[in-house]
Scaffold this active site. Structure first.
Site, PDB file in Angstrom:
ATOM      1  N   TRP A  70     113.718 -11.426   7.026  1.00 61.13           N
ATOM      2  CA  TRP A  70     114.824 -10.508   6.720  1.00 61.13           C
ATOM      3  C   TRP A  70     114.930  -9.398   7.755  1.00 61.13           C
ATOM      4  CZ3 TRP A  70     118.554 -11.393   3.259  1.00 61.13           C
ATOM      5  CH2 TRP A  70     118.326 -12.382   2.284  1.00 61.13           C
ATOM      6  N   TYR A  71     113.794  -8.864   8.162  1.00 56.07           N
ATOM      7  CA  TYR A  71     113.797  -7.816   9.189  1.00 56.07           C
ATOM      8  C   TYR A  71     114.383  -8.350  10.495  1.00 56.07           C
ATOM      9  CZ  TYR A  71     112.058  -4.474  12.627  1.00 56.07           C
ATOM     10  OH  TYR A  71     111.965  -3.573  13.657  1.00 56.07           O
TER      11      TYR A  71
END
Length: 282
Positions: free
Chosen positions: A156-157
């Site tokens: 996600w990052y």
């Protein structure tokens, strides 16, 4: 050459600079360095009490959550009021990292990762840009990550940072007619002591649950690459300074330990995947 002189020429004048995520890590280091160089620096973060060092150095602290519309609008209005309608440089640095298996991080947590790391940054930029366009000058500096890499258990990052890269490229071309510059800082591995990587805006680090099929792999290999291999935050601060002071900043500043970027570029995805798997099994 004449070309290289003009492409790297810097302005020694004092600039009004707004930098987010200024309470710790890269943001704090950059804010203090810019103050020391004589700039008027507004540091923004959720916790004003963590920016006392910035204030004591001669800067200004603003309480701002980049996901809060009212706080974004209020912060920009305050700076414009105090600085005669001028914001010369916006440094979008605020962000945090969720660590966990891509399958298991909840959609709610993934959305919040994007709200802070991408949409909050976009909204703040939209609020600042009309004033830069009107003055026909300004610089937007977005702190991303080395653009061609990824790390397991950080899906996600990484997704937010790749989105930021693409958005910044489009923005740079769109703003060219208005003499507003856009630069992307692409740090490799950086030593930040976890302060501005794992959930600095609140919450707790994501971990695979006790019954997760990923748990053993996750717990074995979750090593902060930045702390193990990384460069000091000052290498990012130096790039921010260069982009802030240059009349014609670079489109990208790749800084820090960026070996993985070159490995993927040189040898392709298959080799890069094997490196990731080897790191997971260390």
């Amino acid at each position: 050459s004449i070309f290289s002189f003009f492409s790297s020429a810097t302005c020694s004048c004092s600039k009004v600079i707004l930098i987010t995520g200024a309470s710790s890590g890269i943001g704090k280091d950059a804010a203090l360095a810019l103050i020391r160089r004589g700039h008027i620096v507004y540091g923004a973060a959720r916790r004003v009490d963590r920016m006392q060092e910035l204030v004591e150095a001669g800067g200004h602290a603003i309480s701002m959550d980049v996901t809060n519309e009212q706080e974004i609008v209020g912060a920009v209005k305050r700076i414009l009021r105090e600085q005669n309608g001028k914001i010369d440089v916006l440094v979008n640095n605020a962000g945090y990292m969720i660590a966990g298996a891509a399958e298991e991080v909840s959609i709610a947590d993934g959305r919040m990762q994007f709200e802070v790391n991408f949409f909050g940054l976009v909204r703040l930029t939209q609020e600042v840009l009309p004033h830069m366009r009107k003055r026909q000058q300004g610089t937007i500096i977005n702190v991303g990550m080395t653009g061609n890499v990824f790390f397991a258990f950080h899906a996600w990052y990484v997704a937010t940072k790749h989105a930021l890269e693409a958005w910044s490229d489009c923005l740079r071309v769109e703003l060219r007619p208005f003499n507003v510059k856009v630069s992307i800082i692409e740090p490799g591995a950086i030593r930040t002591g976890h302060e501005d990587t794992i959930m600095p805006v609140g919450g707790k680090e994501q971990q695979s649950s006790e019954y997760s099929p990923y748990r053993e792999i996750y717990m074995k290999n979750f090593v902060d690459t930045g702390e193990k291999y990384g460069s000091a935050p000052s290498v990012v601060s130096n790039a921010i300074i260069k982009a802030s002071e240059s009349r014609n900043p670079k489109r990208r500043y790749v800084v820090g330990f960026a070996l993985l970027l070159f490995l993927r570029s040189w040898f392709g995805d298959a080799v890069y995947d094997r490196i990731m798997l080897q790191m997971m099994n260390e």
